[in-house]
Scaffold this motif. Structure first.
Motif, short mmCIF file in Angstrom:
data_model
loop_
_atom_site.label_atom_id
_atom_site.label_comp_id
_atom_site.label_asym_id
_atom_site.label_seq_id
_atom_site.Cartn_x
_atom_site.Cartn_y
_atom_site.Cartn_z
N VAL A 146 19.48 30.31 52.40
CA VAL A 146 18.14 30.85 52.12
C VAL A 146 18.02 32.28 52.67
CG1 VAL A 146 15.67 30.58 52.65
CG2 VAL A 146 17.04 28.58 52.02
N MET A 147 18.49 32.49 53.90
CA MET A 147 18.34 33.82 54.50
C MET A 147 19.26 34.86 53.85
SD MET A 147 17.31 33.32 58.44
CE MET A 147 18.44 32.08 58.94
N PHE A 148 20.50 34.48 53.57
CA PHE A 148 21.40 35.41 52.85
C PHE A 148 20.79 35.74 51.48
CE2 PHE A 148 25.21 34.70 55.62
CZ PHE A 148 25.63 36.02 55.67
N GLY A 149 20.17 34.73 50.86
CA GLY A 149 19.54 34.94 49.55
C GLY A 149 18.44 35.98 49.62
N PHE A 150 17.59 35.89 50.64
CA PHE A 150 16.51 36.87 50.81
C PHE A 150 17.07 38.27 51.07
CE2 PHE A 150 13.39 33.42 51.36
CZ PHE A 150 12.34 33.96 50.62
N ILE A 151 18.12 38.35 51.89
CA ILE A 151 18.72 39.65 52.19
C ILE A 151 19.35 40.23 50.91
CG2 ILE A 151 20.46 40.88 53.57
CD1 ILE A 151 20.06 38.53 55.68
N THR A 178 25.96 34.93 49.79
CA THR A 178 24.91 33.91 49.58
C THR A 178 25.53 32.66 48.95
OG1 THR A 178 23.29 35.66 49.29
CG2 THR A 178 22.67 33.48 48.48
N PHE A 179 26.32 32.87 47.89
CA PHE A 179 26.93 31.72 47.21
C PHE A 179 27.97 31.03 48.10
CE2 PHE A 179 24.97 33.65 43.47
CZ PHE A 179 24.31 32.53 43.00
N THR A 180 28.55 31.82 49.01
CA THR A 180 29.50 31.24 49.97
C THR A 180 28.83 30.11 50.76
OG1 THR A 180 30.66 33.33 50.21
CG2 THR A 180 30.89 31.78 52.02
N GLN A 181 27.59 30.35 51.21
CA GLN A 181 26.88 29.35 52.01
C GLN A 181 26.65 28.07 51.21
OE1 GLN A 181 26.83 30.65 55.04
NE2 GLN A 181 27.40 32.57 54.03
N LEU A 182 26.31 28.30 49.93
CA LEU A 182 26.07 27.15 49.04
C LEU A 182 27.35 26.32 48.86
CD1 LEU A 182 23.47 26.32 47.64
CD2 LEU A 182 24.27 27.45 45.57
N MET A 183 28.48 27.02 48.77
CA MET A 183 29.76 26.32 48.60
C MET A 183 30.18 25.59 49.86
SD MET A 183 32.18 28.45 46.05
CE MET A 183 31.59 30.10 45.90
N PHE A 184 29.93 26.21 51.03
CA PHE A 184 30.21 25.51 52.29
C PHE A 184 29.35 24.24 52.37
CE2 PHE A 184 32.00 29.46 54.43
CZ PHE A 184 33.23 28.89 54.67
N LEU A 185 28.11 24.37 51.91
CA LEU A 185 27.18 23.24 51.89
C LEU A 185 27.73 22.12 51.00
CD1 LEU A 185 24.26 22.65 52.96
CD2 LEU A 185 23.43 23.47 50.79
N GLY A 186 28.21 22.53 49.82
CA GLY A 186 28.72 21.55 48.86
C GLY A 186 30.06 20.96 49.24
N SER A 187 30.78 21.64 50.17
CA SER A 187 32.12 21.17 50.53
C SER A 187 32.10 19.83 51.26
CB SER A 187 32.86 22.21 51.37
OG SER A 187 32.28 22.31 52.64
N SER A 188 30.91 19.44 51.76
CA SER A 188 30.81 18.13 52.41
C SER A 188 30.87 17.02 51.36
CB SER A 188 29.53 18.03 53.23
OG SER A 188 28.43 18.29 52.40
N ILE A 189 30.54 17.38 50.10
CA ILE A 189 30.59 16.40 49.01
C ILE A 189 31.88 16.59 48.21
CG2 ILE A 189 29.39 15.52 46.95
CD1 ILE A 189 26.85 17.00 48.20
N LEU A 190 32.17 17.85 47.90
CA LEU A 190 33.35 18.18 47.09
C LEU A 190 34.28 19.07 47.95
CD1 LEU A 190 34.20 17.69 44.10
CD2 LEU A 190 33.28 19.97 43.60
N PRO A 191 35.31 18.48 48.59
CA PRO A 191 36.15 19.22 49.54
C PRO A 191 36.80 20.49 48.97
CG PRO A 191 36.58 16.89 49.70
CD PRO A 191 35.68 17.06 48.53
N GLU A 192 37.04 20.51 47.64
CA GLU A 192 37.67 21.69 47.01
C GLU A 192 36.81 22.94 47.21
OE1 GLU A 192 37.33 18.73 45.41
OE2 GLU A 192 39.45 18.15 45.55
N LEU A 193 35.51 22.72 47.37
CA LEU A 193 34.61 23.87 47.53
C LEU A 193 34.85 24.63 48.83
CD1 LEU A 193 31.18 22.62 46.14
CD2 LEU A 193 32.62 24.42 45.21
N TYR A 194 35.53 23.99 49.79
CA TYR A 194 35.83 24.65 51.07
C TYR A 194 36.68 25.90 50.81
CZ TYR A 194 37.57 25.43 55.81
OH TYR A 194 37.89 26.00 57.03
#
Lengths: 218, 90
Positions: A146-151, A178-194
């Motif tokens: 959220v914060m990277f998105g605002f910046i 910003t999208f990096t944060q989203l991918m780190f977030l998703g990596s808990s579900i889809l490990p390839e996103l790491y």
């Protein structure tokens, strides 16, 4: 491999561990360059905005370095297995606190939140929400997204008003981050996103690095 | 929409005006190029002279402002700061 200790999880293939630390080191160097440029501007002009900006990037760099060292130490087996949980909590705890503090400072800066009290309330709110959250990892990356998105949004608006190329590079770099944060977030579900997150982060920092080289080449 | 210039923008514009004129400029030209009131320009000139970035000289009874060596170096640094400021929207 999925490596999980307590609140934090590292996802990704075995061969990628170590490479991610090199990627992160490039980010640390870029953040150091921004800190130095901002600090030099402060020393020359004596203007407070450069002082706060240099502090924000110094704190962001410390946060980034905490994660780099922690990941590297774990991959290189520097510590006995029973110590790993503490190392993880310490390293990632520092990463989370420093990164969020820097992002709150940058968001406050972008949206001209001048009162120190507002900054403190914002940081306290985010950190306390993190502590009571059932997943530190997910809550942190969501807040960072959220914060990277605002910046990034602020930097896109800035780039639209400027004719030179460096503001555009900086804006694109922050979109990647910003999208990096989203991918780190998703990596808990889809490990390839790491891996995807690390590549996106590397691209963001490389673009920022190019922007800084262009600034210094003036 | 034109934005109000910051202190750094004004100093940059003044140093650039002197630099663009080959490092030596008449006060009237500087006033015109820096787009300031006489009173504000005087304040900025005092600030820049105090920092030894510019000097006042007389050539054939005409007053000029020149960039010092320190001023030239400062101008290069200011260009970098200006680019950095624009890049990050500071």
């Amino acid at each position: 491999m999925s490596y999980s200790v307590g609140m934090v999880a590292l996802q990704g293939p075995n061969w990628f561990f170590g490479i991610d630390s090199v990627f992160e080191l490039i980010g640390t160097i870029t953040l150091l360059l921004i800190f130095l440029a901002s600090y030099k501007a402060y020393k020359i002009t004596d203007m407070k905005r450069y002082k706060y900006y240099s502090i924000a990037f110094l704190v962001l760099m410390i946060g980034h370095l905490s994660r780099t060292i922690t990941n590297f130490a774990i991959h290189q087996n520097w510590f006995p297995i029973e110590e790993l949980k503490n190392i993880f909590i310490l390293g990632y705890g520092a990463h989370i606190v420093f990164t969020l503090a820097a992002l709150v400072l940058l968001v406050s800066f972008a949206f001209e939140v001048k009162q120190k009290k507002s900054f403190c309330i914002l940081l306290l709110l985010i950190l306390s929400m993190l502590f009571i959250s059932s997943s530190f990892y997910l809550a942190f990356y969501w807040a960072a997204f959220v914060m990277f998105g605002f910046i990034a949004w602020y930097l896109i608006q800035n780039a639209r008003t400027k004719k030179i190329v460096t503001p555009k590079l900086v804006a694109v770099a922050f979109v990647f981050l910003t999208f990096t944060q989203l991918m780190f977030l998703g990596s808990s579900i889809l490990p390839e996103l790491y891996m995807g997150a690390h590549i996106s982060q590397l691209l963001g920092f490389l673009i920022l690095f190019i922007a800084m080289v262009k600034v210094q080449a003036r | 929409m034109s934005e109000r210039r910051s202190k750094i923008d004004i100093i940059y514009d003044m140093l650039k005006a002197i630099n663009d004129k080959g490092g030596k400029i008449l006060p009237t030209h500087l006033l015109y190029k820096s787009n300031l009131s006489h009173k504000r320009m005087k304040e900025y000139l005092e600030h820049l002279m105090g920092k030894k970035l510019i000097e006042e000289i007389s050539v054939k009874d005409k007053k000029y402002f020149i960039l010092t060596e320190q001023g030239s170096k400062f101008f290069v640094d200011y260009m970098k700061i200006k680019e950095f400021t624009d890049a990050f929207g500071l």
